[in-house]
Write a protein that holds these residues in place. Structure first.
Motif, short mmCIF file in Angstrom:
data_model
loop_
_atom_site.label_atom_id
_atom_site.label_comp_id
_atom_site.label_asym_id
_atom_site.label_seq_id
_atom_site.Cartn_x
_atom_site.Cartn_y
_atom_site.Cartn_z
N ARG A 29 -20.09 3.83 58.24
CA ARG A 29 -20.78 4.53 59.32
C ARG A 29 -22.23 4.69 58.88
O ARG A 29 -22.49 5.15 57.76
CB ARG A 29 -20.14 5.89 59.53
CG ARG A 29 -20.65 6.61 60.75
CD ARG A 29 -19.96 7.93 60.86
NE ARG A 29 -20.85 8.94 60.31
CZ ARG A 29 -20.97 10.16 60.77
NH1 ARG A 29 -20.20 10.57 61.73
NH2 ARG A 29 -21.83 10.99 60.25
N VAL A 30 -23.15 4.29 59.74
CA VAL A 30 -24.57 4.37 59.41
C VAL A 30 -25.24 5.32 60.39
O VAL A 30 -25.26 5.06 61.60
CB VAL A 30 -25.24 2.97 59.47
CG1 VAL A 30 -26.72 3.07 59.13
CG2 VAL A 30 -24.53 1.99 58.56
N VAL A 31 -25.75 6.43 59.88
CA VAL A 31 -26.49 7.38 60.72
C VAL A 31 -27.85 6.76 61.01
O VAL A 31 -28.51 6.24 60.10
CB VAL A 31 -26.63 8.74 60.01
CG1 VAL A 31 -27.45 9.71 60.84
CG2 VAL A 31 -25.26 9.32 59.71
N CYS A 36 -33.91 4.98 67.51
CA CYS A 36 -33.08 3.76 67.46
C CYS A 36 -31.91 3.88 68.43
O CYS A 36 -31.56 2.90 69.10
CB CYS A 36 -32.56 3.53 66.04
SG CYS A 36 -33.83 3.03 64.88
N ILE A 37 -31.32 5.05 68.49
CA ILE A 37 -30.21 5.27 69.42
C ILE A 37 -30.68 5.02 70.85
O ILE A 37 -30.02 4.33 71.63
CB ILE A 37 -29.64 6.70 69.27
CG1 ILE A 37 -29.01 6.87 67.90
CG2 ILE A 37 -28.63 7.01 70.38
CD1 ILE A 37 -28.73 8.30 67.53
N ASP A 38 -31.85 5.56 71.18
CA ASP A 38 -32.39 5.37 72.53
C ASP A 38 -32.62 3.89 72.83
O ASP A 38 -32.24 3.41 73.90
CB ASP A 38 -33.72 6.13 72.70
CG ASP A 38 -33.54 7.65 72.63
OD1 ASP A 38 -32.39 8.13 72.78
OD2 ASP A 38 -34.55 8.34 72.40
N ALA A 39 -33.22 3.18 71.90
CA ALA A 39 -33.49 1.75 72.11
C ALA A 39 -32.19 0.95 72.22
O ALA A 39 -32.06 0.08 73.09
CB ALA A 39 -34.36 1.21 70.97
N ARG A 115 -28.20 8.03 46.46
CA ARG A 115 -26.79 7.84 46.89
C ARG A 115 -26.71 7.61 48.40
O ARG A 115 -25.91 6.82 48.87
CB ARG A 115 -25.97 9.07 46.49
CG ARG A 115 -24.52 8.91 46.84
CD ARG A 115 -23.73 8.90 45.54
NE ARG A 115 -22.36 8.57 45.77
CZ ARG A 115 -21.75 7.58 45.17
NH1 ARG A 115 -22.41 6.80 44.35
NH2 ARG A 115 -20.49 7.35 45.37
N VAL A 116 -27.53 8.32 49.16
CA VAL A 116 -27.56 8.15 50.61
C VAL A 116 -28.05 6.75 50.96
O VAL A 116 -27.49 6.07 51.82
CB VAL A 116 -28.43 9.23 51.29
CG1 VAL A 116 -28.63 8.96 52.77
CG2 VAL A 116 -27.83 10.61 51.06
N VAL A 117 -29.10 6.30 50.28
CA VAL A 117 -29.64 4.95 50.50
C VAL A 117 -28.58 3.91 50.13
O VAL A 117 -28.39 2.93 50.85
CB VAL A 117 -30.96 4.74 49.72
CG1 VAL A 117 -31.45 3.31 49.86
CG2 VAL A 117 -32.03 5.73 50.20
N MET A 118 -27.87 4.13 49.03
CA MET A 118 -26.81 3.22 48.61
C MET A 118 -25.76 3.07 49.71
O MET A 118 -25.35 1.96 50.05
CB MET A 118 -26.13 3.76 47.34
CG MET A 118 -24.96 2.93 46.86
SD MET A 118 -23.85 3.84 45.76
CE MET A 118 -22.64 4.41 46.94
N GLU A 119 -25.34 4.18 50.28
CA GLU A 119 -24.31 4.15 51.32
C GLU A 119 -24.84 3.49 52.59
O GLU A 119 -24.13 2.74 53.25
CB GLU A 119 -23.80 5.56 51.60
CG GLU A 119 -22.98 6.09 50.43
CD GLU A 119 -22.61 7.56 50.56
OE1 GLU A 119 -22.96 8.19 51.59
OE2 GLU A 119 -21.98 8.08 49.64
N LEU A 120 -26.09 3.77 52.93
CA LEU A 120 -26.71 3.15 54.10
C LEU A 120 -26.72 1.63 53.97
O LEU A 120 -26.41 0.90 54.91
CB LEU A 120 -28.14 3.68 54.27
CG LEU A 120 -28.96 3.09 55.40
CD1 LEU A 120 -28.41 3.52 56.74
CD2 LEU A 120 -30.41 3.51 55.26
#
Length: 165
Positions: A29-31, A36-39, A115-120
């Protein structure tokens, strides 16, 4: 506020096919930011209208990005379109994949936890992320010193730079 990576487009036996991602960390899952959601929402709506106008069924599995015929986009065509956009914007030529590296570098430079960047990015281990983006680390070290000053109050220290060894 997120997208789920559940499949990837791969060439197999000369054809483009949707397949499961290669690894468990690829399925993720990528937040994503609101703009970006709008586009993506606007684009999905226009794609579904295009698909329907072609007489093709529209359902939850309909891809967000398709060719003019409503089929998965040939990766080479994505690269060509990206190069055309760069040229139109008068930007230097870079690979589309380079945007992934730019995103990771910017996030790390902005203080996002590795860690967040790794998961992304879907890396299997933090070492992969840190080895790939080690060039960003010196700026992070400078920032960490500034944050410690802010936390403990730089004005409260009696040492000067020349006294620190």
């Amino acid at each position: 506020g997120y997208l789920r990576v559940a499949q990837s487009l791969q060439r197999s036996r000369g054809e483009l096919r949707l397949k499961s991602p290669k690894t468990d960390t690829s399925r993720r899952r990528v937040v994503i930011p609101g703009f970006c959601i709008d586009a993506l929402t606007r684009h999905r709506t226009s794609e579904r209208e295009k698909i329907a106008s072609l007489g093709l069924p529209v359902d939850p599995t309909t891809l967000v990005f398709t060719s003019q015929a409503g089929t998965p986009i040939e990766p080479r065509n994505v690269n060509r379109a990206f190069e055309a956009l760069l040229k139109k914007a008068k930007l230097r030529r870079v690979k589309l994949h380079d945007l992934r590296h730019t995103c990771a570098s910017l996030l790390l430079a902005e203080g996002v936890a590795p860690r967040v960047v790794m998961e992304l990015l879907g890396h299997s281990a933090i070492a992969v992320t840190m080895n790939t983006y080690s060039h960003v680390i010196p700026a992070l070290q400078d920032e960490s010193a500034k944050r410690m000053d802010a936390l403990f109050g730089a004005e409260n220290t009696n040492l000067r730079d020349s006294e620190v060894r």
